[in-house]
Design a protein around this motif. Sequence first.
Motif, mmCIF file in Angstrom:
data_model
loop_
_atom_site.group_PDB
_atom_site.id
_atom_site.type_symbol
_atom_site.label_atom_id
_atom_site.label_comp_id
_atom_site.label_asym_id
_atom_site.label_seq_id
_atom_site.Cartn_x
_atom_site.Cartn_y
_atom_site.Cartn_z
ATOM 1 N N PHE A 51 10.535 0.103 6.849
ATOM 2 C CA PHE A 51 9.543 -0.949 6.346
ATOM 3 C C PHE A 51 10.317 -2.127 6.257
ATOM 4 N N SER A 54 10.716 -4.304 9.252
ATOM 5 C CA SER A 54 9.432 -5.024 9.660
ATOM 6 C C SER A 54 8.865 -6.136 8.871
ATOM 7 N N TYR A 55 9.402 -6.472 7.657
ATOM 8 C CA TYR A 55 9.218 -7.477 6.807
ATOM 9 C C TYR A 55 10.218 -8.579 7.334
ATOM 10 N N LEU A 80 6.841 -11.148 -0.349
ATOM 11 C CA LEU A 80 7.599 -10.210 0.321
ATOM 12 C C LEU A 80 8.751 -9.688 -0.367
ATOM 13 N N ARG A 83 6.970 -7.363 -3.143
ATOM 14 C CA ARG A 83 6.557 -6.091 -2.145
ATOM 15 C C ARG A 83 7.704 -5.091 -1.768
ATOM 16 N N MET A 84 8.878 -5.678 -1.477
ATOM 17 C CA MET A 84 9.905 -4.792 -1.113
ATOM 18 C C MET A 84 10.323 -4.218 -2.369
ATOM 19 N N HIS A 87 7.893 -1.347 -3.142
ATOM 20 C CA HIS A 87 8.136 -0.359 -2.156
ATOM 21 C C HIS A 87 9.426 0.499 -2.322
ATOM 22 N N PRO A 193 1.646 -2.369 2.937
ATOM 23 C CA PRO A 193 2.712 -3.188 3.324
ATOM 24 C C PRO A 193 2.156 -4.278 4.367
ATOM 25 N N HIS A 194 1.241 -3.896 5.308
ATOM 26 C CA HIS A 194 1.062 -4.855 6.337
ATOM 27 C C HIS A 194 -0.622 -4.868 6.453
ATOM 28 N N TYR A 216 -1.214 2.635 11.056
ATOM 29 C CA TYR A 216 -1.260 2.326 9.532
ATOM 30 C C TYR A 216 -1.117 3.799 8.397
ATOM 31 N N ASP A 219 1.501 2.924 6.150
ATOM 32 C CA ASP A 219 0.723 2.211 4.925
ATOM 33 C C ASP A 219 0.130 2.716 3.919
ATOM 34 N N HIS A 222 1.983 5.015 1.668
ATOM 35 C CA HIS A 222 2.422 4.519 0.570
ATOM 36 C C HIS A 222 1.763 4.055 -0.606
#
Length: 397
Positions: A51, A54-55, A80, A83-84, A87, A193-194, A216, A219, A222
Amino acid sequence: MRRTARWLTAVNTISAPRVSSQRSRVDHVFDRMVHRAEHQAEADAGVAREFVDSYRFLMREIAKLDSLSMIGWQGFIDDLTRRMTNHLRVERLITEFPEIAREPIERPIVVVGLPRTATTVTHKILIQPEGNRAPLMWELMNTHRGDIDPKLRDKLIKDAQTMASLASKASPVWDLIHPMNALQPEECVFALPHGYQFLTRATMPAYRRWVDERDYTGDYEHLKRVLQVLQWHQPRRRWVLKSPFHLFNLDVLLKVFGDAQIVWMHRDPSTVMGSWCSLVETGRALHHRSYDPSKIGPEWLDIFGKGVSKARGVRSAASRERFVDVPYHTFTADPHALMPKLFAQLGMEWTAAEEANLEQVLARPGMRRSHEYHLSRYGIELDDVEEAFGDYGRLGF
């Protein structure tokens, strides 16, 4: 229509060299973002390495944007990082309390449809019954256990509201187009996430190709974990979710949420695309020193045209009872007649209390908001819309 506050022009001009310098050191900037996320989440990034990587890829694509403004650059960094943090926090909580992952998310209702098709007002009506529940904006941004310390809860709500307020201050039309409030329900994109939501802020061809091909499943798993954390040790209610971007991943959504019911709002795409492009233009104006509005239409016509086609394919292979169709014009013409039928199809009772709730929702400021837009400004015409969506616009919705 002025889309950004006048003071932004001066800020963007003065800060351009600083943004350029930071973009050239994107990996260093990203490493600091990860460190901050680890500290705030009290978790090691190693628990979600794929994850985080990917960011890093997304951040590198963002750094390639020559026209990115200070507001845009810092906005991506903050988003971001947040979001991290969220997560990693969710992963830590489930590691510490494995029983969270066993929380059942039963029969969620998911409102989908092209943007500007009354998905928001329908969502607001469906969350009114006492047995239903939608995640609030601050919860999607800062997911915590239900028994969170009240002082920390207040701080997180304040942080989320600060972010929402900054958008309003930076753009005079933001509240008209997409008002946000930390204590109000928000779209699932805050917890996914995306997705194509990042392309509302910038055209990123490599990232577009990447999300076009993405699986996905992770995603949506999550998103499910976010709901499980919010539900843990709380009264179990029926979750009501909403986002137009779910259209692109209905197959995965139906797999992860095995008994979900989809409420699909329908409206002629020719009346939708101009309004959506206007919203995207506001996002581009906030994130860039300069941009070309005529490129917005072809990009998003391609995205949504393919998205609806894919969703219709998933729909044709799924059980009929999984979907409920709501034509926009039927809803707006007589919501008092339509809503009891919709509730019945979702297995919910329509009572006098629901009738009163409907009145309150329809009376709220902003329920019939509008703003100016013209297809030609965005490089498309009606014929282009009809070609992109095929017979979808002729189905009588």
